[in-house]
Design a protein around this motif. Structure first.
Motif, short mmCIF file in Angstrom:
data_model
loop_
_atom_site.label_atom_id
_atom_site.label_comp_id
_atom_site.label_asym_id
_atom_site.label_seq_id
_atom_site.Cartn_x
_atom_site.Cartn_y
_atom_site.Cartn_z
N PRO A 32 9.42 51.94 13.49
CA PRO A 32 10.83 51.66 13.76
C PRO A 32 11.65 51.72 12.47
N VAL A 33 12.87 52.23 12.58
CA VAL A 33 13.73 52.43 11.41
C VAL A 33 14.81 51.36 11.38
N PRO A 34 14.89 50.56 10.32
CA PRO A 34 15.90 49.51 10.24
C PRO A 34 17.28 50.08 9.90
N ALA A 35 18.28 49.26 10.13
CA ALA A 35 19.64 49.62 9.73
C ALA A 35 19.75 49.69 8.21
N PHE A 36 20.81 50.34 7.75
CA PHE A 36 21.02 50.49 6.31
C PHE A 36 22.50 50.37 6.00
N GLY A 37 22.82 49.71 4.88
CA GLY A 37 24.19 49.69 4.42
C GLY A 37 24.62 48.31 3.96
N ASP A 38 25.92 48.10 3.96
CA ASP A 38 26.52 46.84 3.52
C ASP A 38 25.98 45.69 4.39
N PRO A 39 25.46 44.62 3.79
CA PRO A 39 24.94 43.52 4.60
C PRO A 39 26.02 42.73 5.33
N SER A 40 27.28 42.89 4.92
CA SER A 40 28.40 42.23 5.60
C SER A 40 29.45 43.29 5.94
N PRO A 41 29.14 44.17 6.88
CA PRO A 41 30.00 45.33 7.11
C PRO A 41 31.26 44.99 7.91
N ARG A 42 32.34 45.67 7.59
CA ARG A 42 33.54 45.62 8.42
C ARG A 42 33.43 46.59 9.59
N TRP A 43 32.65 47.67 9.37
CA TRP A 43 32.46 48.63 10.45
C TRP A 43 31.02 49.09 10.50
N LEU A 44 30.60 49.46 11.71
CA LEU A 44 29.21 49.81 11.97
C LEU A 44 29.16 51.17 12.65
N ILE A 45 28.32 52.07 12.13
CA ILE A 45 28.11 53.37 12.74
C ILE A 45 26.81 53.31 13.54
N VAL A 46 26.88 53.71 14.82
CA VAL A 46 25.71 53.69 15.69
C VAL A 46 25.35 55.12 16.09
N GLY A 47 24.16 55.55 15.68
CA GLY A 47 23.67 56.86 16.08
C GLY A 47 22.74 56.75 17.28
N LEU A 48 22.03 57.83 17.56
CA LEU A 48 21.14 57.86 18.72
C LEU A 48 19.77 57.27 18.39
N ALA A 49 19.00 57.98 17.56
CA ALA A 49 17.62 57.59 17.26
C ALA A 49 17.15 58.34 16.04
N PRO A 50 16.07 57.91 15.40
CA PRO A 50 15.53 58.65 14.25
C PRO A 50 15.10 60.06 14.64
N GLY A 51 15.31 61.01 13.73
CA GLY A 51 14.81 62.37 13.92
C GLY A 51 13.41 62.50 13.35
N MET A 52 12.66 63.45 13.89
CA MET A 52 11.27 63.63 13.48
C MET A 52 11.11 63.75 11.97
#
Length: 220
Positions: A32-52
């Motif tokens: 499983p792939v964890p989220a990445f980025g600012d730990p206190s984000p103002r905005w969140l980008i949601v993709g589909l799923a990890p690529g191979m």
């Protein structure tokens, strides 16, 4: 529900497939792939799923494949990333104000999780939305859009997916606007067919970034 389970096997098909990918490709993250980025984000980008050969290989969302090239270049261009390239999960890349996650945390066969698998993983996204309470959520594609609505307990029929559409969302905090912003996914197919161009994508992310900022004194 916890934000993330690095050993999750809630979806046997996905667990078996990701583990098989690790056997075929020694050295891949294959988990499983964890989220990445600012730990206190103002905005969140949601993709589909990890690529191979992307996040399933590197262990970071949108890292190592075509979709990530445009995403990180665009984040850098609008000042949300300190460099334009995401290489691997241990590089020094930093995001400012934004965090990236996926609706489904494990690699799905043919990049297509089943509806049941998306539902099974939805609790992790719901927990992320509660923990981070982003002002703006960017959904990359219809599956991510639907996953966000499910995680928020909102009816899909009231919020129709369409590129660059901004959906006002109910907010738990009085006086705080909350938005769901839709974009076509930055996949190789969408960019090569010109369904999504770099200027189109940048416009959506710039708008999301602007909506995420608290209004300044004197703003209407």
């Amino acid at each position: 529900m916890t934000l993330f389970d690095p050993a999750c096997r809630r979806c046997p098909r996905l667990a078996d497939f990701r583990e098989e990918s690790g056997r075929r490709h020694p050295g891949y993250h294959a988990a499983p792939v964890p989220a990445f980025g600012d730990p206190s984000p103002r905005w969140l980008i949601v993709g589909l799923a990890p690529g191979m050969h992307g996040a399933n290989r590197t262990g970071r969302p949108f890292t190592g494949d075509h979709a990530g090239i445009l995403l990180y270049e665009t984040l850098h261009a609008i000042g949300a990333a300190d460099r334009p390239v995401s290489e691997h999960k241990d590089d020094a890349l930093r995001l400012d104000g934004v965090r990236i996650t996926n609706a489904v945390k494990c690699l799905p066969p043919a990049n297509k999780p089943t509806p049941a698998e998306a539902r099974s993983c939805n609790g992790f996204l719901a927990a992320e939305l509660v923990a981070h309470a982003p002002r703006v959520i960017v959904a990359l594609g219809r599956i991510a859009h639907d996953a966000v609505l499910d995680a928020l307990g909102l009816p899909r029929g009231r919020y129709r997916f369409a590129h660059a559409v901004e959906h006002p969302l109910p907010s738990a905090r009085a006086g705080v606007d909350r938005w769901l912003v839709d974009s076509y996914h930055c996949s190789r197919y969408n960019t090569q067919t010109r369904r999504l161009t770099p200027p189109m994508f940048r416009a959506v992310l710039e708008r999301a970034q602007a909506l995420s900022r608290p209004p300044q004194t004197g703003d209407p």
